[in-house]
Design a protein around this motif. Structure first.
Motif: not given
Length: 468
Positions: A199-200, A223-224, A231-233, A238-240
């Motif tokens: 999934x990730x 976009x995310x 995210x994984x947590x 989401x950051x650049x």
């Protein structure tokens, strides 16, 4: 009346301001464990239960609170939120005394130990350390307290050195030390080996392919976030920098570079990038890759190319919203070599978008560059003509692309294959395709005589002359 001297024995209990003012002592307990291991957490729960029962069993004690930091290091107070709250409550007059198991539970930093104990003492608040049997309100215990707090700090240093040795020994043996809860795309099996989290992994693949299709890391991150992709947590944060870190991470192509960073101070836990100060170990083929190794290598070269481009033109980014404005930072002045910027001209009959050299009016009222302005309509029209020119000359360009596939580096091979696929059975453009611009255009120079030179990512160059 004869002068007499009377000796009043000390009471065998903790002395503080409450004993004088109210005869009721508001007592708080501070507990801490430094890891999330099960046996430590059991100890943590036992500490909380013990102090709650202990305080409530004393007739003169009033429970002022149990302050407990779980899984937090004691070498500094930055992340110990409960500790900081306890100090604030002391300052607010809510606590008269603090009980804790030992000096090392309170703090493993000598400076912190002395600072907070003296700060609280100045307010008449004592700290009682059960293991050492020290009350900070007792002047005789000051020297012993200082010595023991120093020993607690040295113990922390020793533990840190032992941990470092163990981790570095694992690195030398090629054993990965990774918290997959904070790493996108992989989990660990029962033997501690990395296994793909499908999934990730789908998100990881998306990031790599979108980057190679022309999107910049800041656009991908936006976009995310807009789509609510976790995210994984599990959080949408989401950051650049997150995207850039993922694109550079060799673990996605199956390798593992060990000891990328190291801790320079065991008290502050400050970590820095390992630029050769310590040995590194590269384990090739450590686990199943999510990204094909050749694609990963192509991404590294593309990252380098964009970085050099930004350095060449003094840019911090490749432009904002380049998915909507793919020509941003890609239009170059053929006269002075500086960037063209997009402007809006307002007139009585409406507005129009124009591209103009950034040096033209750098100083107000002073013409700094003599290059002509370019309307956005003409820029779009020229790109359509250039792309259609590539389509018309596909047969002639095939030999060039095949040579790139045979002799070029991984990025050149990738671009050649991409252009072959994009031009296959493709009809000429009738209007601008924004996504296509991002995929194929490196930059365009605006020359005199209404000539635009297009430079494409496969190395192809094409000049377009605009006629009215």
């Amino acid at each position: 009346m004869a002068r007499t001297i009377q000796h009043i024995p000390a009471r065998n209990e903790l002395n503080n301001r409450a004993a004088v003012e109210t005869h009721q002592i508001r007592v708080a307990a501070y507990c801490r464990v430094s890891t999330d291991q099960e046996e430590q957490l059991n100890s943590f729960a036992n500490q909380v239960s013990y102090y709650k029962n202990y305080i409530q069993s004393q007739p003169r004690y009033i429970l002022a609170g149990i302050y407990a930091d779980e899984g937090i290091s004691g070498t500094n107070t930055k992340r110990r939120e409960q500790f900081k709250q306890m100090i604030r409550d002391c300052e607010a007059g809510k606590i008269d005394m603090i009980i804790t198991k030992s000096i090392s539970r309170f703090a493993r930093n000598t400076q912190d130990c002395l600072y907070y104990s003296r700060h609280l003492k100045s307010m008449g608040i004592g700290i009682y350390f059960e293991k050492e049997n020290i009350n900070t309100l007792d002047a005789a215990g000051e020297l012993l307290f200082t010595i023991l707090s120093s020993l607690a700090q040295d113990e922390s240093r020793s533990i840190s050195e032992n941990c470092k040795w163990g981790i570095r020994k694992k690195f030398r043996d090629g054993i990965l030390h990774l918290n997959t809860n904070r790493f996108m795309g992989y989990d660990k099996d029962e033997n501690g080996h990395l296994v793909i989290n499908e999934e990730q992994a789908a998100i990881v693949r998306r990031i790599f392919y979108e980057f190679m299709n022309g999107l910049n890391p800041d656009v991908i991150a936006r976009r995310l976030r807009e789509e609510g992709v976790p995210g994984c947590m599990g959080e949408v944060k989401w950051q650049t920098s997150t995207i850039l870190g993922m694109l550079r991470n060799e673990k996605y192509m199956g390798d593992a570079l060990l000891q990328k960073t190291y801790t320079v101070d065991y008290l502050t836990k400050k970590t820095v990038k390992n630029n050769g100060e310590l040995e590194q170990v590269r384990v090739k083929g450590d686990h199943e890759p999510i990204i094909d190794p050749e694609l990963w290598e192509a991404v590294q070269l593309e990252l380098d190319r964009r970085q050099k481009y930004m350095q060449q033109y003094g840019l911090r980014t490749m432009g904002r919203y380049t998915d909507e404005q793919p020509f941003s930072c890609k239009v170059i002045c053929g006269t002075c070599g500086k960037l063209f910027w997009r402007r809006t001209w307002y007139r009585s009959n409406g507005s129009m978008k124009v591209w103009q050299c950034g040096q033209r009016y750098r100083e107000k009222g002073v013409v700094g560059c003599t290059s002509a302005n370019l309307t956005e309509k003409d820029l779009h029209r020229a790109f359509v003509m250039a792309w259609n020119g590539i389509l018309e000359n596909r047969d002639n360009l095939m030999d060039y692309w095949k040579q790139q596939i045979e002799n070029g580096d991984v990025l050149e091979r990738y671009r050649a294959k991409q252009f072959i696929e994009l031009t296959k059975d493709t009809a000429p453009l009738q209007e601008l395709d924004l996504a296509l611009v991002g995929k194929i255009l490196e930059h365009v120079t605006v020359e005199k005589m209404s000539i635009l030179n297009f430079f494409f990512l496969d190395g192809t160059e094409l000049a377009i002359e605009l006629n009215d």
